[in-house]
Design a protein around this motif. Structure first.
Motif, mmCIF file in Angstrom:
data_model
loop_
_atom_site.group_PDB
_atom_site.id
_atom_site.type_symbol
_atom_site.label_atom_id
_atom_site.label_comp_id
_atom_site.label_asym_id
_atom_site.label_seq_id
_atom_site.Cartn_x
_atom_site.Cartn_y
_atom_site.Cartn_z
ATOM 1 N N LYS A 280 -52.589 -83.768 31.136
ATOM 2 C CA LYS A 280 -53.104 -84.557 29.665
ATOM 3 C C LYS A 280 -53.624 -85.189 29.918
ATOM 4 N N VAL B 170 -49.114 -83.105 24.558
ATOM 5 C CA VAL B 170 -48.324 -82.273 22.997
ATOM 6 C C VAL B 170 -48.369 -84.090 22.561
ATOM 7 N N GLY B 171 -48.875 -83.404 21.238
ATOM 8 C CA GLY B 171 -49.181 -85.045 20.023
ATOM 9 C C GLY B 171 -50.318 -86.402 20.470
#
Length: 180
Positions: free
Chosen positions: A162, A94-95
């Motif tokens: 991630k 995320v991001g």
């Protein structure tokens, strides 16, 4: 014992070769590469069939090691100047995103500051959809080294996955703590 050195290297139509003493120059549509052969290895070019053969001048362990290595390096040079090499990376998180600024790659992967990567001269970096990075070049070692350098910035972590990974890389996800 490896038998790689005995394999014949086929030259594509748009690729030329020059052999000057122990130096091999391969010229193709993507560029020009050179390699200096070890003294225990000889090369012969068959102009009729457009093939390269490597031969050992001595029969010892050192010559055997350099035989397969030299054949692989010259074959990679032929592929590099005719087709080129590429590695694809995928950013997950995320991001997390990437972008190009001129030739430089800018990565926002969870640190307090963006990371700027300047590619070497003969490497081209492309970004698609802010999460897919493609590294292209004619030298296989350099393409792999730049891809590994980018991946090393944020390797995939084992709990959520991630990070930056190769395109079809499998990450074994670990199970987190079990609550009471």
């Amino acid at each position: 014992m490896s038998r790689i050195g005995k394999k014949i290297i086929n030259l594509p139509q748009k690729t030329d070769i020059q052999i000057i003493q122990n130096n091999v120059y391969i010229i193709g549509p993507k560029g020009k590469l050179s390699y200096q052969l070890p003294k225990v290895i000889n090369i012969k070019y068959d102009t009729k069939n457009r093939t390269l053969n490597l031969y050992k001048t001595h029969e010892n362990k050192e010559a055997q090691k350099l035989y397969g290595l030299s054949r692989t390096l010259i074959n990679n040079m032929v592929i590099g100047v005719s087709q080129g090499f590429e590695k694809k990376l995928h950013i997950q998180g995320v991001g997390y995103r990437s972008q190009l600024q001129g030739k430089n790659l800018i990565l926002n992967v969870g640190y307090s500051h963006p990371i700027i990567i300047e590619p070497p001269e003969d490497i081209v970096i492309e970004v698609e959809n802010n999460i897919n990075i493609t590294i292209k070049g004619i030298k296989k070692e350099k393409v792999g080294e730049v891809a590994a350098q980018i991946r090393r910035i944020r390797p995939p972590e084992p709990y959520k996955g991630k990070g930056i990974r190769y395109l079809n890389e499998k990450i074994n996800i670990k199970v987190g703590k079990a609550g009471k």
